[in-house]
Scaffold this motif. Structure first.
Motif, mmCIF file in Angstrom:
data_model
loop_
_atom_site.group_PDB
_atom_site.id
_atom_site.type_symbol
_atom_site.label_atom_id
_atom_site.label_comp_id
_atom_site.label_asym_id
_atom_site.label_seq_id
_atom_site.Cartn_x
_atom_site.Cartn_y
_atom_site.Cartn_z
ATOM 1 N N GLU A 138 -6.859 12.365 3.856
ATOM 2 C CA GLU A 138 -8.306 12.604 3.966
ATOM 3 C C GLU A 138 -9.030 12.046 2.744
ATOM 4 O O GLU A 138 -10.051 11.364 2.866
ATOM 5 C CB GLU A 138 -8.546 14.114 4.098
ATOM 6 N N ASN A 139 -8.509 12.336 1.560
ATOM 7 C CA ASN A 139 -9.129 11.838 0.324
ATOM 8 C C ASN A 139 -9.077 10.317 0.257
ATOM 9 O O ASN A 139 -10.062 9.669 -0.127
ATOM 10 C CB ASN A 139 -8.438 12.427 -0.899
ATOM 11 N N ALA A 140 -7.923 9.741 0.604
ATOM 12 C CA ALA A 140 -7.784 8.291 0.521
ATOM 13 C C ALA A 140 -8.793 7.591 1.429
ATOM 14 O O ALA A 140 -9.415 6.601 1.033
ATOM 15 C CB ALA A 140 -6.356 7.885 0.896
ATOM 16 N N VAL A 141 -8.976 8.122 2.631
ATOM 17 C CA VAL A 141 -9.922 7.515 3.560
ATOM 18 C C VAL A 141 -11.362 7.748 3.096
ATOM 19 O O VAL A 141 -12.190 6.843 3.118
ATOM 20 C CB VAL A 141 -9.707 8.066 4.993
ATOM 21 N N LYS A 142 -11.645 8.968 2.668
ATOM 22 C CA LYS A 142 -13.021 9.307 2.270
ATOM 23 C C LYS A 142 -13.542 8.405 1.161
ATOM 24 O O LYS A 142 -14.703 8.004 1.163
ATOM 25 C CB LYS A 142 -13.091 10.767 1.822
ATOM 26 N N PHE A 143 -12.674 8.068 0.215
ATOM 27 C CA PHE A 143 -13.123 7.316 -0.949
ATOM 28 C C PHE A 143 -12.822 5.820 -0.866
ATOM 29 O O PHE A 143 -12.992 5.102 -1.843
ATOM 30 C CB PHE A 143 -12.526 7.915 -2.220
ATOM 31 N N SER A 144 -12.361 5.347 0.300
ATOM 32 C CA SER A 144 -12.066 3.924 0.473
ATOM 33 C C SER A 144 -13.212 3.222 1.192
ATOM 34 O O SER A 144 -13.808 3.781 2.105
ATOM 35 C CB SER A 144 -10.780 3.737 1.285
ATOM 36 N N PRO A 145 -13.471 1.999 0.817
ATOM 37 C CA PRO A 145 -14.546 1.245 1.485
ATOM 38 C C PRO A 145 -14.093 0.766 2.863
ATOM 39 O O PRO A 145 -12.896 0.742 3.170
ATOM 40 C CB PRO A 145 -14.763 0.060 0.545
ATOM 41 N N THR A 146 -15.044 0.383 3.671
ATOM 42 C CA THR A 146 -14.724 -0.214 4.964
ATOM 43 C C THR A 146 -13.842 -1.431 4.736
ATOM 44 O O THR A 146 -14.101 -2.245 3.854
ATOM 45 C CB THR A 146 -16.008 -0.615 5.698
ATOM 46 N N GLY A 147 -12.775 -1.528 5.528
ATOM 47 C CA GLY A 147 -11.819 -2.616 5.368
ATOM 48 C C GLY A 147 -10.700 -2.291 4.407
ATOM 49 O O GLY A 147 -9.780 -3.094 4.226
ATOM 50 N N GLY A 148 -10.749 -1.102 3.797
ATOM 51 C CA GLY A 148 -9.727 -0.718 2.831
ATOM 52 C C GLY A 148 -8.402 -0.359 3.484
ATOM 53 O O GLY A 148 -8.348 0.078 4.629
ATOM 54 N N THR A 149 -7.327 -0.563 2.734
ATOM 55 C CA THR A 149 -5.985 -0.235 3.199
ATOM 56 C C THR A 149 -5.500 1.004 2.467
ATOM 57 O O THR A 149 -5.630 1.105 1.245
ATOM 58 C CB THR A 149 -5.022 -1.407 2.942
ATOM 59 N N ILE A 150 -4.945 1.934 3.215
ATOM 60 C CA ILE A 150 -4.312 3.127 2.651
ATOM 61 C C ILE A 150 -2.818 2.963 2.860
ATOM 62 O O ILE A 150 -2.360 2.736 3.986
ATOM 63 C CB ILE A 150 -4.826 4.426 3.313
ATOM 64 N N GLN A 151 -2.057 3.030 1.776
ATOM 65 C CA GLN A 151 -0.605 2.862 1.846
ATOM 66 C C GLN A 151 0.077 4.193 1.573
ATOM 67 O O GLN A 151 -0.246 4.870 0.597
ATOM 68 C CB GLN A 151 -0.131 1.839 0.829
ATOM 69 N N VAL A 152 1.015 4.534 2.447
ATOM 70 C CA VAL A 152 1.807 5.751 2.294
ATOM 71 C C VAL A 152 3.269 5.324 2.235
ATOM 72 O O VAL A 152 3.730 4.562 3.089
ATOM 73 C CB VAL A 152 1.599 6.713 3.486
ATOM 74 N N SER A 153 3.981 5.784 1.229
ATOM 75 C CA SER A 153 5.408 5.454 1.153
ATOM 76 C C SER A 153 6.187 6.668 0.670
ATOM 77 O O SER A 153 5.693 7.477 -0.112
ATOM 78 C CB SER A 153 5.653 4.256 0.234
ATOM 79 N N LEU A 154 7.396 6.777 1.184
ATOM 80 C CA LEU A 154 8.310 7.860 0.812
ATOM 81 C C LEU A 154 9.624 7.230 0.389
ATOM 82 O O LEU A 154 10.136 6.336 1.070
ATOM 83 C CB LEU A 154 8.519 8.805 1.994
ATOM 84 N N ALA A 155 10.156 7.689 -0.729
ATOM 85 C CA ALA A 155 11.427 7.173 -1.226
ATOM 86 C C ALA A 155 12.171 8.303 -1.929
ATOM 87 O O ALA A 155 11.596 9.357 -2.230
ATOM 88 C CB ALA A 155 11.189 6.015 -2.187
ATOM 89 N N VAL A 156 13.445 8.071 -2.177
ATOM 90 C CA VAL A 156 14.260 9.010 -2.946
ATOM 91 C C VAL A 156 14.645 8.323 -4.242
ATOM 92 O O VAL A 156 15.089 7.177 -4.242
ATOM 93 C CB VAL A 156 15.520 9.434 -2.162
ATOM 94 N N GLN A 157 14.441 9.055 -5.342
ATOM 95 C CA GLN A 157 14.822 8.534 -6.653
ATOM 96 C C GLN A 157 15.579 9.637 -7.374
ATOM 97 O O GLN A 157 14.973 10.637 -7.798
ATOM 98 C CB GLN A 157 13.587 8.113 -7.442
ATOM 99 N N GLY A 158 16.884 9.480 -7.488
ATOM 100 C CA GLY A 158 17.702 10.511 -8.117
ATOM 101 C C GLY A 158 17.578 11.827 -7.354
ATOM 102 O O GLY A 158 17.740 11.860 -6.128
ATOM 103 N N PRO A 159 17.232 12.904 -8.047
ATOM 104 C CA PRO A 159 17.148 14.210 -7.387
ATOM 105 C C PRO A 159 15.781 14.507 -6.762
ATOM 106 O O PRO A 159 15.519 15.637 -6.360
ATOM 107 C CB PRO A 159 17.415 15.182 -8.540
ATOM 108 N N GLU A 160 14.906 13.487 -6.683
ATOM 109 C CA GLU A 160 13.539 13.731 -6.220
ATOM 110 C C GLU A 160 13.149 12.860 -5.041
ATOM 111 O O GLU A 160 13.566 11.708 -4.927
ATOM 112 C CB GLU A 160 12.532 13.459 -7.348
#
Length: 195
Positions: free
Chosen positions: A96-118
């Motif tokens: 919601e925040n990413a979209v609200k504060f992005s301009p028209t034509g903006g890209t929102i990137q979501v990524s999930l990864a594992v790094q060690g214990p996190e």
């Protein structure tokens, strides 16, 4: 009640939008209250599926002419101990925040990864960004960077407060990097578990 005029349909659309906003704020405030009271039920969850669910639900509401949502998830489950509804609300609020504060034509990137214990969940936007002096305050309840009465963006300033408290209740942490006019990167770090 008969057919609606175009003006009535438009008014109903505005009312529905406002009602959805109120429901969202109530959910955020109730979640904040539950977290502060320590009321949560923890289960082993696949974080990848929760993120996928949040993105799928948000994608259906997103206007593809205005924003592009890019999602990068691992091929394997990412197990965490958590409260599913609270985490789902957290991910949705990040979007919601990413979209609200992005301009028209903006890209929102979501990524999930594992790094060690996190598990690392990153949400990146190309929005207006946050001034460096405000980053330390954005997690305060009801704080808004643009707090004047003529604010361009709506909201109550509660979303990031809830995000931080939910993540910390899951023994994780939130990091924000931002530059004015270039966008914001929010990183959630959550401990993984072995099921």
């Amino acid at each position: 009640m008969g057919p609606l005029t175009s003006e009535q349909r438009e008014a109903l659309g505005v009312m529905q939008e406002r009602l959805n906003g109120l429901i969202r704020y109530v959910e955020l405030l109730l979640t904040l209250q539950e977290i502060q009271a320590g009321a949560r039920s923890l289960n082993i969850l696949d974080l990848r599926e929760l993120v996928r669910e949040a993105c799928r639900a948000y994608q259906s509401r997103l206007d593809p002419q205005r924003h592009v949502l890019q999602v990068h998830l691992p091929d394997h489950p990412v197990w965490v101990m958590g409260e599913g509804e609270h985490l789902l609300l957290t991910f949705t609020e990040l979007l919601e925040n990413a979209v609200k504060f992005s301009p028209t034509g903006g890209t929102i990137q979501v990524s999930l990864a594992v790094q060690g214990p996190e598990a690392l969940l990153e949400v990146r936007d190309e929005g207006i960004g946050i001034p460096a002096e405000a980053i330390s305050r954005v997690f305060e309840p009801f704080y808004q960077v643009d707090g004047g009465t003529t604010r361009k963006f709506g909201g109550m300033g509660i979303g990031l407060t809830v995000i931080k408290q939910v993540v910390e209740a899951h023994r994780g942490r939130v990091e924000i990097e931002s530059a004015v006019g270039q966008g914001t990167r929010v990183l959630l770090r959550l401990p993984i578990v072995i099921p």
